[in-house]
Motif scaffolding. Structure first.
Motif, PDB file in Angstrom:
ATOM      1  N   LEU A  20       0.849  -1.189   0.000  1.00  0.00           N
ATOM      2  CA  LEU A  20       0.000   0.000   0.000  1.00  0.00           C
ATOM      3  C   LEU A  20       0.887   1.242   0.000  1.00  0.00           C
ATOM      4  O   LEU A  20       1.755   1.387   0.865  1.00  0.00           O
ATOM      5  N   THR A 181      -1.843   1.752  -5.233  1.00  0.00           N
ATOM      6  CA  THR A 181      -1.618   3.189  -5.015  1.00  0.00           C
ATOM      7  C   THR A 181      -2.798   3.781  -4.234  1.00  0.00           C
ATOM      8  O   THR A 181      -3.540   4.628  -4.738  1.00  0.00           O
ATOM      9  N   TYR A 182      -2.944   3.303  -3.012  1.00  0.00           N
ATOM     10  CA  TYR A 182      -4.042   3.735  -2.135  1.00  0.00           C
ATOM     11  C   TYR A 182      -3.649   3.399  -0.712  1.00  0.00           C
ATOM     12  O   TYR A 182      -2.617   2.765  -0.468  1.00  0.00           O
ATOM     13  N   TYR A 184      -5.806   1.728   1.413  1.00  0.00           N
ATOM     14  CA  TYR A 184      -6.494   0.488   1.797  1.00  0.00           C
ATOM     15  C   TYR A 184      -6.871  -0.262   0.527  1.00  0.00           C
ATOM     16  O   TYR A 184      -6.748   0.265  -0.590  1.00  0.00           O
ATOM     17  N   ASP A 186      -9.141  -1.216  -2.065  1.00  0.00           N
ATOM     18  CA  ASP A 186     -10.405  -0.842  -2.674  1.00  0.00           C
ATOM     19  C   ASP A 186     -10.493  -1.494  -4.047  1.00  0.00           C
ATOM     20  O   ASP A 186      -9.469  -1.837  -4.650  1.00  0.00           O
ATOM     21  N   PRO A 189      -8.521   0.487  -7.288  1.00  0.00           N
ATOM     22  CA  PRO A 189      -7.070   0.299  -7.433  1.00  0.00           C
ATOM     23  C   PRO A 189      -6.682  -1.150  -7.716  1.00  0.00           C
ATOM     24  O   PRO A 189      -5.688  -1.396  -8.411  1.00  0.00           O
ATOM     25  N   PHE A 274      -5.547  12.560  -8.289  1.00  0.00           N
ATOM     26  CA  PHE A 274      -5.470  11.393  -7.408  1.00  0.00           C
ATOM     27  C   PHE A 274      -5.317  11.796  -5.945  1.00  0.00           C
ATOM     28  O   PHE A 274      -5.894  11.175  -5.059  1.00  0.00           O
ATOM     29  N   ASP A 277      -8.686  12.731  -4.617  1.00  0.00           N
ATOM     30  CA  ASP A 277      -9.484  11.521  -4.367  1.00  0.00           C
ATOM     31  C   ASP A 277      -9.094  10.859  -3.055  1.00  0.00           C
ATOM     32  O   ASP A 277      -9.946  10.371  -2.309  1.00  0.00           O
ATOM     33  N   LYS A 278      -7.788  10.842  -2.778  1.00  0.00           N
ATOM     34  CA  LYS A 278      -7.319  10.258  -1.516  1.00  0.00           C
ATOM     35  C   LYS A 278      -7.864  11.029  -0.322  1.00  0.00           C
ATOM     36  O   LYS A 278      -8.335  10.437   0.656  1.00  0.00           O
ATOM     37  N   SER A 281     -11.460  10.290   0.143  1.00  0.00           N
ATOM     38  CA  SER A 281     -11.626   8.960   0.741  1.00  0.00           C
ATOM     39  C   SER A 281     -11.357   8.991   2.238  1.00  0.00           C
ATOM     40  O   SER A 281     -12.074   8.362   3.015  1.00  0.00           O
TER      41      SER A 281
END
Length: 356
Positions: A20, A181-182, A184, A186, A189, A274, A277-278, A281
């Motif tokens: 992660l 590339t997150y 957690y 999901d 990704p 991106f 978006d993170k 989230s």
């Protein structure tokens, strides 16, 4: 890479764990972010667990509104716990890895709680509609079996959808790259790491996500449309204020939750940033579960009164228990002294030396 090359590449590099990337790769930000999210998670657990216990213990909160609020706290606590602790651990370790099986488990439980929350919020909107538009029939319409009928199907449906999507995703083959590339696991990704054709899976996820979001949002909008019409028909300003204050907490939560989801999923892909978006989230997975019990607690007189009653009753119980222990101790001393007087001298001298 053609399908045959993908198959050979996958056969050589079977994925057993994922990496992660987290929120940031800057080492100097790891410790401050850990502290911030630790505070957020502790407040989330305290607030939601407290709301669950309070609505269960206090008899005056055994109403449909607080029944739904209890389940909202359960889902908030659920998906924040699925994500929060693992993310905080990743701030402290050098390599942010998650095992293959735990990644699938995290994805499954996150989808269960997030889908359930969508429909619990719509059930709460319907409850507010009945309370404002049909107050005389509220107790009859919102009977306990109706409340369970509005809560239990979302749990069962979310379990079905979650297991279906998770099993379908993890039955496909992953390529050599295992970097997500997150922060957690999901579904979006993970799709980018699949070697197999993902068009069918992407379409299924899009259909379920769209239906879940739009159907639950439609129920909320219809309920509030009737609530607004009912408020506009009221002649009394005080009545309008009371009706609005009844649903203000729920409306605040709905705007935050659905607003964040719509911002993330309905903007064109070309305009996606991106990092933004993170942050979105993080807001709906960790910040909103912390804010929900604060919104319902600090703005709700019934919750504050129930909290006060619960603390008062518990203090009375502890005080009574303490006084009973003191009385029992005094009674034992009196019995010993009486026996010292009544018994022969050589017995009483030995009895007096006994320590209870």
């Amino acid at each position: 890479m053609d399908p045959m090359e993908k198959h050979n590449h996958t056969a050589k590099h079977k994925v057993t764990e994922f990496v992660l990337t987290g929120l940031t790769d800057s080492p100097e930000l790891q410790a401050p972010l850990f502290g911030i999210f630790l505070v957020i998670y502790l407040v989330t657990v305290t607030g939601n667990l407290g709301m669950i216990i309070l609505t269960h213990l206090d008899s005056k909160l055994h109403t449909p509104m607080y029944f739904f609020l209890r389940h909202l706290s359960i889902t908030d606590l659920g998906y924040s716990t699925v994500i929060g602790p693992k993310m905080m651990v990743n701030f402290l370790v050098h390599k942010n890895t998650i095992s293959y099986n735990w990644c699938a488990t995290q994805l499954a439980f996150f989808e269960i709680f997030i889908i359930t929350e969508l429909f619990i919020l719509s059930a709460m909107a319907y409850d507010r509609y009945v309370a404002i538009c049909k107050p005389l029939l509220y107790v009859v319409i919102m009977a306990q079996k109706v409340c369970w009928g509005l809560v239990l199907p979302p749990y069962l449906y979310s379990i079905f959808v979650s297991l279906f999507l998770t099993i379908k995703s993890f039955k496909l083959s992953f390529c050599g790259s295992n970097v997500i590339t997150y922060f957690y696991c999901d579904s979006v990704p993970l799709i980018s790491l699949l070697c197999s054709d993902t068009h069918e899976l992407e379409l299924i996820i899009l259909i379920f996500s769209g239906c879940n979001l739009l159907c639950s949002l439609l129920m909320v909008l219809v309920s509030y449309m009737f609530i607004l019409l009912a408020i506009l028909r009221m002649n009394s300003i005080r009545g309008r204020y009371k009706a609005f204050s009844t649903c203000s907490s729920h409306l605040t939560v709905v705007v935050m939750f659905y607003g964040t989801l719509l911002f993330m999923y309905l903007q064109p892909k070309s305009s996606h940033a991106f990092a933004v978006d993170k942050m979105a989230s993080v807001f709906y997975t960790l910040v909103i579960p912390m804010l929900n019990p604060l919104i319902y607690g600090l703005r709700n007189k019934e919750v504050k009164d129930a909290l006060r009653r619960t603390f008062t009753n518990r203090c009375k119980i502890f005080s009574l228990a303490f006084h009973m222990m003191c009385s029992a101790y005094k009674l034992k001393r009196m019995i010993i002294r009486s026996l010292v007087v009544l018994l022969p001298q050589h017995w009483s001298s030995q009895l007096f030396r006994v320590r209870f």
